[in-house]
Design an enzyme around this catalytic site. Structure first.
Site, PDB file in Angstrom:
ATOM      1  N   GLY A 182       0.226  -5.602   0.330  1.00  0.00           N
ATOM      2  CA  GLY A 182      -0.923  -5.649  -0.565  1.00  0.00           C
ATOM      3  C   GLY A 182      -0.651  -6.400  -1.851  1.00  0.00           C
ATOM      4  O   GLY A 182      -1.573  -6.956  -2.460  1.00  0.00           O
ATOM      5  N   SER A 208      35.458   6.113  16.957  1.00  0.00           N
ATOM      6  CA  SER A 208      34.135   6.130  17.565  1.00  0.00           C
ATOM      7  C   SER A 208      33.857   7.406  18.345  1.00  0.00           C
ATOM      8  O   SER A 208      32.718   7.635  18.747  1.00  0.00           O
ATOM      9  CB  SER A 208      33.982   4.928  18.511  1.00  0.00           C
ATOM     10  OG  SER A 208      34.995   4.946  19.498  1.00  0.00           O
ATOM     11  N   GLU A 210      42.039   3.693  19.359  1.00  0.00           N
ATOM     12  CA  GLU A 210      41.531   5.050  19.549  1.00  0.00           C
ATOM     13  C   GLU A 210      42.613   5.932  20.172  1.00  0.00           C
ATOM     14  O   GLU A 210      42.532   6.330  21.335  1.00  0.00           O
ATOM     15  CB  GLU A 210      40.287   5.012  20.442  1.00  0.00           C
ATOM     16  CG  GLU A 210      39.039   4.517  19.749  1.00  0.00           C
ATOM     17  CD  GLU A 210      38.497   5.526  18.742  1.00  0.00           C
ATOM     18  OE1 GLU A 210      37.690   6.377  19.121  1.00  0.00           O
ATOM     19  OE2 GLU A 210      38.903   5.456  17.562  1.00  0.00           O
ATOM     20  N   ALA A 266       0.836  -1.191   0.000  1.00  0.00           N
ATOM     21  CA  ALA A 266       0.000   0.000   0.000  1.00  0.00           C
ATOM     22  C   ALA A 266       0.877   1.249   0.000  1.00  0.00           C
ATOM     23  O   ALA A 266       2.028   1.222   0.430  1.00  0.00           O
ATOM     24  CB  ALA A 266      -0.916   0.003   1.216  1.00  0.00           C
ATOM     25  N   GLU A 319       3.708  -6.293   7.311  1.00  0.00           N
ATOM     26  CA  GLU A 319       2.954  -5.240   7.991  1.00  0.00           C
ATOM     27  C   GLU A 319       3.227  -5.154   9.486  1.00  0.00           C
ATOM     28  O   GLU A 319       3.114  -4.074  10.086  1.00  0.00           O
ATOM     29  CB  GLU A 319       1.448  -5.442   7.758  1.00  0.00           C
ATOM     30  CG  GLU A 319       0.966  -5.098   6.374  1.00  0.00           C
ATOM     31  CD  GLU A 319       1.082  -6.247   5.376  1.00  0.00           C
ATOM     32  OE1 GLU A 319       0.475  -6.174   4.311  1.00  0.00           O
ATOM     33  OE2 GLU A 319       1.789  -7.244   5.692  1.00  0.00           O
ATOM     34  N   ASN A 324      27.385   7.748  20.171  1.00  0.00           N
ATOM     35  CA  ASN A 324      28.136   7.537  21.410  1.00  0.00           C
ATOM     36  C   ASN A 324      27.928   8.678  22.400  1.00  0.00           C
ATOM     37  O   ASN A 324      27.920   8.468  23.612  1.00  0.00           O
ATOM     38  CB  ASN A 324      29.625   7.357  21.113  1.00  0.00           C
ATOM     39  CG  ASN A 324      29.946   5.944  20.673  1.00  0.00           C
ATOM     40  OD1 ASN A 324      29.164   5.026  20.906  1.00  0.00           O
ATOM     41  ND2 ASN A 324      31.071   5.757  20.011  1.00  0.00           N
ATOM     42  N   LYS A 329      46.814   7.453  14.912  1.00  0.00           N
ATOM     43  CA  LYS A 329      46.039   7.630  13.688  1.00  0.00           C
ATOM     44  C   LYS A 329      46.706   8.656  12.766  1.00  0.00           C
ATOM     45  O   LYS A 329      46.819   8.430  11.549  1.00  0.00           O
ATOM     46  CB  LYS A 329      44.607   8.062  14.028  1.00  0.00           C
ATOM     47  CG  LYS A 329      43.770   6.970  14.702  1.00  0.00           C
ATOM     48  CD  LYS A 329      42.370   7.474  15.049  1.00  0.00           C
ATOM     49  CE  LYS A 329      41.569   6.460  15.848  1.00  0.00           C
ATOM     50  NZ  LYS A 329      41.195   5.257  15.076  1.00  0.00           N
TER      51      LYS A 329
END
Length: 687
Positions: free
Chosen positions: A120, A423, A396, A74, A145, A494, A401
């Protein structure tokens, strides 16, 4: 005589009278790329069927004129409007009436199904005498549904149990899962599976010769719907559903079972009436309204990126749990992937986990080698030079990095994208010395990668919008929902989740049993409790996020999250706040007659809502809808509540501020209302 359509023009239906006297009716919704039932399309279909009933043809074949699929169900935009107007009952009655007229036609009727056949679309197929489907992998048949807080209302719940037996039918409707053509045939939902090229011919052949369903299927359809069977099976179904969904949160499965139990033995009109009354009542519940809204939010997220990502080769640096799983999922979804780490043992471990994923997801064993071949270990990192997208997933630590970026970026192709799976670290801290900051962004996945649908696209002020669009398109290709977020500490998910987990850890440190804390959160509607979540994420990861976020949010970290013992990091070590056995937390029971503090739910949930308001105020996401979508898909926040902002709107912002102030007076300033509670959006209705 055969119905004559000469001179009649239809907007949504195309009729063809074949030389053998069979009419082929093709659904081609005007102005739409996908077939979905609007009320206009239903009214036209009713007119066509009435004409066919006056002068019946030799048979009728219903198919889609669109290559995109059969029928998606639908039109939910209309459904929302009917809910606002209070006319859902009329819309349900019309669909039932039209499909019943189809079922009553005195000639054989066949649905020819290719591609998606949902809601449907499945219900009109059930109203036909026979169903034939293409064996193409794109063909999926279902009645989803329940995921919208209702259940099939155009005859699906009235017809399917009689066709394939109540246990199989109810399982299909209660879960909302979809079936391949072959699985549908095995259940008896489809009579024949053929190649797409001969689909219409096979449908015509069914019109001409029909087919007899196996005796066992017919017997099952009758036996499992008798009064004794319904009284026996219904309580078992309720028990199974209750393990996954509380009745007060998700009433639709219980209403479906009840309607079948009480009306399953009646004639078709009695079953349709029971179906309609129950669905109309469900449609007006907050759960249904929120779940329909979430459906539209998912459509919005899917539309953020389009298809043009220009990425074929992905290079992942860091073969830990997150990096390895990102690499495996990317390979599973069709990308060439190279996986780098500083030691071969880490790469080997990730490749081993990838094989487990492929074994679960690729059921055809013959196709698994090709999928596995797309993922290659790359100890030296040579793949970075060929990659279109590099994903960094190391520890982390901002310095580590940045050093990695300085080493890898000079080797990358000029148009390649460099991303970090950080994160919580703000991207402004990571982009120093990056030569092409316009092509550098965060691509933050959630654990477990194979299950969590969200990816945060983390932005900064020197990022090119074209990069965001490419990454959003890449996420779409991975079957993930992208949410663009600002690169402030913790981003969205987070940052919102941390105060909730921190308060849970604080309550735990005070001596409130973990099982009590978890039960309180699950009762609210969270998918798992926060103590179990901390163990699942890993105490070491929680510690790293805490070190980044606690100073930014002005919060104190309890000892359980500030000092993590080796070998006791949580689920991955088998020991954390809980002991873990066979992948499940062993939760010590609360002392006998223990009473949870009356304000425990507020202590857990209000910090999450408080920070959600602050995120919206600070512009971490563009608007309230994206915030709700991000928190639902990133944390599992009670979908039936519609997300944090929708929950605030429904509960009342002023009332929640008062409850925060009460907790502030009782426990301290960590509960002080954050900036943004006076925003007008918090006082707007969600619908």
């Amino acid at each position: 005589m055969t119905a004559n359509f000469d001179g009649l023009r239809f907007s949504h239906w195309k009729t063809e009278l074949r030389g053998d006297g069979i009419v082929v009716l093709a659904f081609d919704r005007e102005g739409a790329s996908v077939n979905a039932f609007s009320q206009d399309a239903l009214i036209e279909l009713g007119d066509v069927i009435e004409r066919l009933a006056i002068e019946p043809p030799k048979g009728l074949v219903i198919r889609s004129a669109k290559s995109s699929g059969f029928i998606a169900g639908a039109d939910l935009t209309e459904f929302q409007e009917f809910d606002r107007r209070g006319t859902v009952n009329d819309a349900i009655r019309r669909g039932q009436s039209v499909f019943q007229k189809l079922a009553d036609l005195p000639c054989p009727t066949v649905a020819a199904i290719h591609g998606f056949c949902m809601g449907g679309g499945t219900e009109i197929a059930l109203a036909c005498d026979y169903r034939v489907a293409s064996g193409d992998p794109s063909t999926r048949i279902g009645l989803p549904e329940v995921k919208l807080g209702i259940f099939p209302g155009w005859g699906g719940s009235a017809r399917l149990p009689r066709l394939i037996g109540a246990p199989a039918a109810m399982d299909l409707m209660l879960t909302g899962r979809t079936l391949s053509a072959s699985a549908a045939r095995n259940l008896g939902l489809v009579d024949k599976v053929v190649d797409k090229a001969v689909l219409e011919d096979a449908a015509v052949a069914l019109v001409q010769s029909g087919t007899t369903r196996p005796f066992k299927q017919r017997l099952t359809g009758w036996l499992t719907n008798t009064w004794p069977a319904r009284q026996l099976l219904a309580p078992q179904m309720v028990k199974q559903v209750s393990r996954k969904a509380r009745k007060e949160h998700y009433p639709a499965p219980y209403a479906l079972i009840n309607a079948w139990k009480n009306a399953g033995g009646k004639g078709i009109q009695g079953r349709l009436d029971a179906e309609r009354k129950a669905v109309v009542k469900l449609a007006s519940t907050p759960t249904a309204r929120n779940l329909v809204r979430i459906f539209f939010l998912t459509e919005r997220l899917k539309g953020l990126g389009g298809k043009d990502h220009g990425i074929a080769h992905v290079h992942v640096i860091g073969a830990g749990v997150m990096g390895g799983d990102i690499a495996a999922w990317s390979a599973y979804k069709g990308f060439e992937v190279t996986l780098q780490d500083r030691e071969q043992r880490f790469v080997d471990g990730a490749l081993g986990r990838a094989q487990e994923l492929f074994a679960k997801k690729v059921r055809d064993e013959g196709k698994r080698p090709a999928v596995a071949a797309r993922l290659k270990g790359d100890l030296e990192g040579a793949g970075a030079a060929q990659a279109d997208l590099v994903i960094e997933a190391i520890i982390e630590n901002p310095e580590a990095k940045r050093e990695l970026y300085q080493a890898v970026e000079p080797r990358m192709k000029p148009d390649a994208l460099l991303t970090s799976n950080t994160s919580s670290i703000p991207l402004d801290e990571l982009r120093e010395h990056i030569a092409r900051p316009a092509q550098f962004a965060g691509l933050h996945y959630f654990n477990p990668v194979a299950m969590m649908p969200l990816v945060e696209i983390v932005q900064h002020d020197r990022l090119d919008e074209a990069t965001v669009k490419r990454l959003a398109a890449f996420c779409k290709a991975l079957d993930k929902f992208p949410v663009p977020v600002a690169g402030t500490p913790g981003f969205l998910v987070n940052r919102v989740l941390f105060p909730y987990m921190l308060e849970a850890a604080t309550a735990y440190a005070e001596g409130i049993p973990g099982a009590v804390i978890d039960k309180t959160a699950v009762k609210f509607g969270m998918p798992m409790g926060p103590i179990e979540l901390i163990d699942t994420v890993g105490l070491d990861v929680a510690q790293g996020v805490g070190a980044e976020l606690a100073p930014f949010l002005g919060l104190q970290v309890p000892a359980a999250l500030s000092a993590v013992e080796p070998g006791k990091r949580g689920k991955k070590d088998g020991q954390g706040l809980y002991k873990w056995e066979n992948g499940k937390a062993v939760k010590p029971p609360a002392p006998e007659n223990y009473q949870a503090p009356a304000d425990l739910e507020d202590r857990l949930i209000l910090p999450l809502l408080n920070e959600a308001v602050a995120c919206l105020h600070d512009g971490v996401v563009a608007d309230a809808d994206l915030l709700d979508a991000g928190v639902i898909f990133g944390t599992g926040f009670a979908p039936f509540r519609g997300g944090p902002i929708a929950h605030i709107q429904a509960t009342g912002a002023d009332a929640l501020v008062e409850r925060l102030r009460t907790l502030q007076g009782r426990y301290g300033d960590r509960f002080a209302p954050r900036p943004g509670w006076d925003m007008a959006v918090l006082r707007q209705p969600t619908q």
